[in-house]
Enzyme design. Structure first.
Site, PDB file in Angstrom:
ATOM      1  N   SER A 191       0.790  -1.237   0.000  1.00  0.00           N
ATOM      2  CA  SER A 191       0.000   0.000   0.000  1.00  0.00           C
ATOM      3  C   SER A 191       0.816   1.278   0.000  1.00  0.00           C
ATOM      4  CB  SER A 191      -0.963  -0.005   1.186  1.00  0.00           C
ATOM      5  OG  SER A 191      -2.033  -0.885   0.929  1.00  0.00           O
TER       6      SER A 191
ATOM      7  N   GLY B  56       2.773  -0.913   4.032  1.00  0.00           N
ATOM      8  CA  GLY B  56       2.007  -1.799   3.168  1.00  0.00           C
ATOM      9  C   GLY B  56       2.645  -3.158   3.061  1.00  0.00           C
TER      10      GLY B  56
ATOM     11  N   TYR C  41     -10.950   2.215   4.778  1.00  0.00           N
ATOM     12  CA  TYR C  41      -9.844   1.924   3.868  1.00  0.00           C
ATOM     13  C   TYR C  41     -10.322   1.012   2.746  1.00  0.00           C
ATOM     14  CZ  TYR C  41      -4.928   1.049   2.701  1.00  0.00           C
ATOM     15  OH  TYR C  41      -3.714   0.986   2.082  1.00  0.00           O
ATOM     16  N   SER C  42     -10.156   1.445   1.502  1.00  0.00           N
ATOM     17  CA  SER C  42     -10.649   0.671   0.366  1.00  0.00           C
ATOM     18  C   SER C  42      -9.678   0.742  -0.802  1.00  0.00           C
ATOM     19  CB  SER C  42     -12.019   1.191  -0.083  1.00  0.00           C
ATOM     20  OG  SER C  42     -12.443   0.536  -1.256  1.00  0.00           O
ATOM     21  N   ASN C  43      -9.170  -0.418  -1.197  1.00  0.00           N
ATOM     22  CA  ASN C  43      -8.281  -0.468  -2.349  1.00  0.00           C
ATOM     23  C   ASN C  43      -8.967   0.012  -3.619  1.00  0.00           C
ATOM     24  OD1 ASN C  43      -5.816  -1.674  -1.187  1.00  0.00           O
ATOM     25  ND2 ASN C  43      -7.144  -3.415  -0.762  1.00  0.00           N
TER      26      ASN C  43
END
Length: 518
Positions: free
Chosen positions: A211, A454, A315-317
């Site tokens: 991340s 990440g 939190y969202s990819n």
């Protein structure tokens, strides 16, 4: 002093010295590349002693290469050249170092006005490559996969070496830590680069940064905002109407994780709702599958939103895959191309890659592993090679601890963004302390750190900096991952202790520590 050099040794010296001039020429192509090369060459051919004799003849094959390709060839050669000269003729090692630095300085003279950031960064990398073998002879090899020189690996910072060894003792396969602070640069490693082997993780090896990719991506988006191509508070639907996004979702909400869009790797409502397969035996056996970013977004949008846009944080990819598609729509080029133009090229980050669907991690690198159970038997698989398109811009990039240091210090130091946009980036929303692609946390003992961590199936990266870039901590970890995220707690504790040690006494926030896996 009489010394006999093999032809291969002479080639290494020539490649290193003439390559350094070629690097400065390529990095300064916006000025007068030909004149830069000519000025640097004059300095090399004016050298005396053994070095002068060897460098009188220029090697072939250095012309026509990109800055990144040259860096990959020349920087290890510079370190190797210093190492072999320090073994055989220490006085000539000093002469060689001075000669190269004089040539580098000469190559910068044709530039009008202030030297470009790219040239300045390349000069710094050349100097570092010359100096890495200075602490002790015989520690460097041409492939740059060497262990850290002992003088940098714990003799002067035993507390840091002890901490990374404790990380290995807690279950990590290997750790490399790089710290820049008021005491200079320190690099140390512990553990091994590969299970069953004894070699330590490479001092500046490549690894999947997970991340941390989000910080790079957010930087590109904000640079396009600065260029007037994207509006930070414009509805994303204006740029990507094909997805039918809620018109209230703005570009800012993507970068700050306040859009409410489902995370395609799984999310909570409050119970867990799965997304794509990225764990277990099924993922291991299918880890070379290609996903297109549009596919990941459509999967996410098939699930209910977490909350009304702008009313909460999660939190969202998916937010960052949408950011990728946004960049590509407004520029007509791939995110990788835009990142090269706006970040990697200007900072000369030759070890950083936006891989898209490419499966390999460049050498040198430590290995990543995944553990799962099959028919009652535990299996551990090397997953260093994988197709990272399953995570896309949520966490697919590859870098090095040196490049992460260069990037974060340049970013917070104002070299990539206008002051007003950097201030926007580093203004956190209150719930999680997340700005635009970075966490903004209280530092131990007072102050603030700008950070993003990440991880991605067996590789993880840490990236921390003070707001002015004067103190940074970057690290790479390789480990055995599994569906139970069994290294998660060790990751949190180790990260907290490292930040505590480097940035002061007390406890540091670790809101992003859960990013050990996506």
């Amino acid at each position: 002093m009489s010394v006999t050099l093999k032809e291969q040794d002479k080639l290494t010296l020539r490649t290193a010295a003439w390559g350094a001039v070629s690097l400065m020429s390529a990095a300064g192509a916006a000025g007068s590349a030909h004149k830069a090369a000519a000025e640097g060459s004059i300095a090399l051919t004016s050298a005396t002693g053994l070095v002068g004799h060897v460098l009188a003849k220029a090697p072939k094959g250095l012309n026509g290469k990109s800055t990144a390709a040259l860096a990959d060839q020349v920087l290890p050669a510079l370190t190797a050249a210093m190492s072999l000269l320090k073994e055989q003729a220490p006085a000539e090692a000093d002469n060689f170092r001075r000669t190269v630095l004089v040539a580098v300085e000469a190559a910068t003279r044709p530039q009008k006005g202030e030297v470009s950031p790219t040239m300045a960064e390349m000069a710094r990398k050349i100097t570092e490559a010359l100096d890495v073998a200075s602490a002790t002879p015989g520690v460097a090899t041409p492939d740059s996969s060497v262990a850290v020189p002992p003088a940098a690996a714990g003799q002067d910072r035993p507390e840091l070496q002890k901490l990374i060894q404790e990380m290995v003792d807690s279950g990590f396969v290997g750790v490399t830590l790089r710290v820049h602070d008021e005491r200079g640069e320190w690099v140390g490693s512990a553990g091994v680069r590969e299970l069953g082997q004894s070699a330590k993780p490479p001092a500046n090896g490549h690894f999947r940064i997970g991340s941390n990719t989000k910080t790079f991506t957010a930087t590109v988006v904000l640079q396009l905002v600065a260029e007037g191509k994207i509006g930070l508070d414009t509805p994303v639907d204006d740029y990507l109407p094909e997805f039918g996004l809620d018109r209230r979702i703005t570009v800012r909400m993507l970068l700050q994780h306040t859009s409410g869009v489902f995370n395609f790797t799984g999310d909570y409502y409050p119970e867990y709702v799965p997304g794509i397969v990225y764990q277990g035996r099924e993922w291991v056996e299918d880890r070379f599958k290609t996903y297109r970013p549009e596919e990941l977004v459509r999967l996410a949008l098939s699930k209910p939103a977490r909350f009304e846009p702008g009313t909460d944080w999660s939190y969202s990819n998916t937010n960052y895959v949408l950011a990728r598609l946004l960049v590509e729509k407004v520029t007509g080029r791939s995110l990788g191309e835009e990142m090269q133009r706006l970040v990697l090229g200007p900072l000369a980050l030759s070890g950083t890659v936006a891989p898209d669907t490419s499966t390999d991690v460049p050498e040198p690198h430590a290995h990543a592993y995944y553990r799962y159970e099959e028919d009652g038997q535990e299996k551990v698989v090397d997953v260093t090679r994988q197709n990272p398109s399953w995570i896309s811009t949520g966490g697919d990039m590859i870098s090095t601890t040196q490049d992460l240091h260069t990037f974060i210090s340049a970013l917070v130091g104002g070299k990539l963004l206008p002051a007003e946009l950097l201030a926007e980036m580093c203004t956190p929303e209150p719930k999680a302390g997340y700005g635009l692609g970075v966490f903004v946390q209280d530092a131990p003992g007072g102050g603030t750190v700008i950070t993003h961590n990440g991880g991605i199936t067996g590789h993880a990266g840490l990236m921390y900096s003070t707001p002015d870039g004067s103190k940074t901590l970057t690290a790479s970890l390789n480990y055995v991952d599994d569906a139970a995220l069994s290294m998660g707690e060790a990751f949190q504790k180790a990260t907290q202790r490292l930040v505590e040690e480097v940035f002061g006494g007390g406890q540091a926030g670790t809101a992003d520590a859960a990013e050990l896996t996506q």
